[in-house]
Design a protein around this motif. Structure first.
Motif, PDB file in Angstrom:
ATOM      1  N   HIS A  60       6.230 101.692  20.358  1.00  0.00           N
ATOM      2  CA  HIS A  60       6.728 102.999  20.218  1.00  0.00           C
ATOM      3  C   HIS A  60       5.845 103.987  21.149  1.00  0.00           C
ATOM      4  CE1 HIS A  60       9.100 106.728  18.251  1.00  0.00           C
ATOM      5  NE2 HIS A  60       8.614 106.966  19.560  1.00  0.00           N
ATOM      6  N   HIS A  62       5.178 106.634  24.863  1.00  0.00           N
ATOM      7  CA  HIS A  62       5.921 107.466  25.868  1.00  0.00           C
ATOM      8  C   HIS A  62       5.023 107.900  26.937  1.00  0.00           C
ATOM      9  CE1 HIS A  62       9.661 108.126  23.402  1.00  0.00           C
ATOM     10  NE2 HIS A  62       8.641 108.261  22.228  1.00  0.00           N
ATOM     11  N   LYS A 156      17.723 102.936  21.854  1.00  0.00           N
ATOM     12  CA  LYS A 156      17.301 103.807  21.171  1.00  0.00           C
ATOM     13  C   LYS A 156      18.418 105.235  21.398  1.00  0.00           C
ATOM     14  CE  LYS A 156      14.031 107.246  19.905  1.00  0.00           C
ATOM     15  NZ  LYS A 156      12.718 107.720  20.492  1.00  0.00           N
ATOM     16  N   HIS A 252       9.593 106.380  13.527  1.00  0.00           N
ATOM     17  CA  HIS A 252       8.569 107.368  12.843  1.00  0.00           C
ATOM     18  C   HIS A 252       9.126 107.813  11.536  1.00  0.00           C
ATOM     19  CE1 HIS A 252      11.599 109.881  14.872  1.00  0.00           C
ATOM     20  NE2 HIS A 252      10.719 109.738  16.000  1.00  0.00           N
ATOM     21  N   ASP A 326       4.098 106.413  18.473  1.00  0.00           N
ATOM     22  CA  ASP A 326       4.817 107.339  19.021  1.00  0.00           C
ATOM     23  C   ASP A 326       3.762 108.009  20.152  1.00  0.00           C
ATOM     24  OD1 ASP A 326       6.708 109.157  19.893  1.00  0.00           O
ATOM     25  OD2 ASP A 326       7.265 110.021  18.025  1.00  0.00           O
TER      26      ASP A 326
HETATM   27 ZN   LIG Z   1       9.143 108.645  20.340  1.00  0.00          ZN
END
Ligand SMILES: [Zn+2]
Length: 475
Positions: A60, A62, A156, A252, A326
């Motif tokens: 995960h 970004h 997602k 998460h 994340d």
């Molecule tokens: Zn995320």
């Protein structure tokens, strides 16, 4: 003669842990066995005293994406060329980022853009989840079977817009009808749903109410993104998935309620999985009040000590299958610049620390077994998200993605232990055991505290989920 032999380490495999040697040729593991039977190799690495685990998988991340959480700052996260350097140092050899599809876009184009952005710009291997956002035309969902065939089987969705409307924020939420449609297509074609699950009604109402009451300080985040919101949304998504026959991977997971919903579904033999973040397991909402407290935040929110306990229990035993970050790398000043519940910068900077923190907090402090450590940092992500058995396991035939952890290292982490931005939220954390050598497909990319890999070592990895993972809880 082999390319590489890793000798004398404590090797962690699904069959157990033993003092074995690992032989590597042409990027693959070709030998795993007793040292006196090991073939000759061009290079030998002495792994005595080290724990040898499969390269970490960060499910995960970004990277290089506009920060919608703190939108007025006009900032994007750091790209793969910067963040994956930290992954390499931290023992992560594969990461999964996202290509988001908004109304007006085609999935294929969205993937092509991200693939082009990563090409020759990553130190470690990678793939992308497809993110479906907003009021997408129904025709977009017809593309799902082809996209799965092309090696992108994870989709997602958000059940919430996460934050209040803002001119620079696109809509994240997919309505339940579109989620059902996605689930239907995904289930029929052996894909898997990746879900950010919060109850949008509760979240948006809480934003409205807290604004009206003048309680907009960011330290109230856990009262806006609540445990109950996670419970309601997890339950609803699980019921929808059961009706569609889709496998679900919750991102998460932050609350005891989320873990319990997943455990209950797995008890009913449903293919339901969840990840948590090492931040969520180690910090609580009380930390929001500390000077750098928002460093530990991502959406939904940090919860309480009882939730930390449930997350660790799930990681050590069952129910929580993976640890993720994340990952959202920015500067410290940007991470701390939003101070209200509607603009605290989301995401975490911690992919580099993930393996070392889970080793210390799981294995050393909480009795997590070494095979379980390998599962929650690598194997389970590989299985659930379709990288297994190429990734996620030390076995003959698999990619030689291998990490050496030195369990004798005891230190308080400092800024110098990190290689991505101008801070790490883990500075000051005491660790016991830390990754010291990282091998990507047979190539040593970090050794003796130095980066030996180069941009472009990382490659796009096609994925395919084993149908067993999609029929019952199998990781
Ligand atoms: Zn995320």
């Amino acid at each position: 003669m082999l390319d590489l032999l890793i000798r004398g380490g404590q090797v962690v495999t699904p069959q157990g842990v033993g003092n074995w040697s690992i032989g590597v040729q042409s990027e693959k593991i070709v030998f795993l066995g007793l040292d006196d039977q090991a073939p000759q190799a061009g290079r030998t690495i002495d792994a005595r005293g080290k724990i040898v685990v499969p390269g970490g998988i960060e499910p995960h991340a970004h990277l290089d994406i506009y920060d919608l959480t703190n939108p007025d700052a006009g900032v994007s996260t750091l790209g793969p060329e910067e963040d994956t350097r930290g992954m390499a140092f931290g023992g992560t050899t594969t990461h999964l980022d996202f290509c988001f599809v908004e109304p007006g876009m085609e999935i294929t184009n969205a993937i092509e853009q991200r693939v082009a952005r990563w090409k020759a710009q990553s130190y470690v291997d990678y793939s992308f989840h497809v993110g479906l956002m907003g009021v997408l035309p129904l025709s977009v969902f017809d593309q799902i079977p082809d996209i799965i065939k092309q090696g992108f089987p994870s989709f997602k969705v958000f059940t919430t817009d996460v934050m209040p409307a803002h001119p620079k924020r696109v809509r994240l939420r997919l309505d339940m009808g579109r989620i059902q449609l996605a689930m239907d297509r995904v289930a029929k074609n052996d894909g898997i749903m990746v879900v950010h699950a919060e109850d949008d009604d509760l979240v948006q109402f809480n934003y409205e109410r807290f604004a009206a009451e003048g309680r907009t300080e960011g330290q109230n985040m856990h009262l806006v993104h609540t445990k109950l919101s996670e419970e309601l949304a997890f339950d609803r998504v699980i019921r929808l998935a059961r009706a569609s026959g889709a496998g679900v991977y919750f991102v998460h997971t932050s609350a005891r309620e989320g873990v319990e919903a997943v455990a209950e579904a797995r008890g009913r033999n449903l293919p339901v999985y969840c990840e948590t973040l090492h931040h969520y397991a180690c910090f609580s909402f009380e930390d929001y009040r500390s000077p750098r407290g928002f460093c530990y935040h991502t959406y939904p929110s940090l919860k309480g000590p009882d939730d930390n306990k449930a997350l660790w229990h799930g990681l050590v035993n069952d129910a929580v299958s993976t640890t993720a970050t994340d990952e959202f790398p920015t500067s410290l000043s940007h991470k701390l610049s939003g101070k209200r519940i509607d603009n605290v910068t989301g995401g975490n900077l911690g992919a580099e620390a993930r393996m070392g923190i889970v080793y210390t907090e799981g294995v050393v402090k909480r009795g997590m077994t070494l095979p379980r450590f390998a599962e929650v940092t690598s194997t389970n992500a590989a299985r659930i998200l379709g990288l297994y058995p190429r990734k996620g396991v030390i076995a003959a035939g698999s990619d030689a993605d291998i990490v050496l952890i030195d369990p004798s290292i005891k230190k308080k982490l400092t800024r110098e232990d990190f290689h991505v931005s101008d801070y790490s939220p883990w500075e000051g954390w005491q660790v016991e055991g830390w990754p010291v050598l990282t091998i990507l497909r047979g190539k040593v990319i970090v050794e003796n505290g130095k980066l030996a890999g180069k941009l472009g070592d990382g490659q796009l990895v096609p994925r395919k989920v084993d149908p067993v993972v999609l029929r019952r809880p199998a990781s």
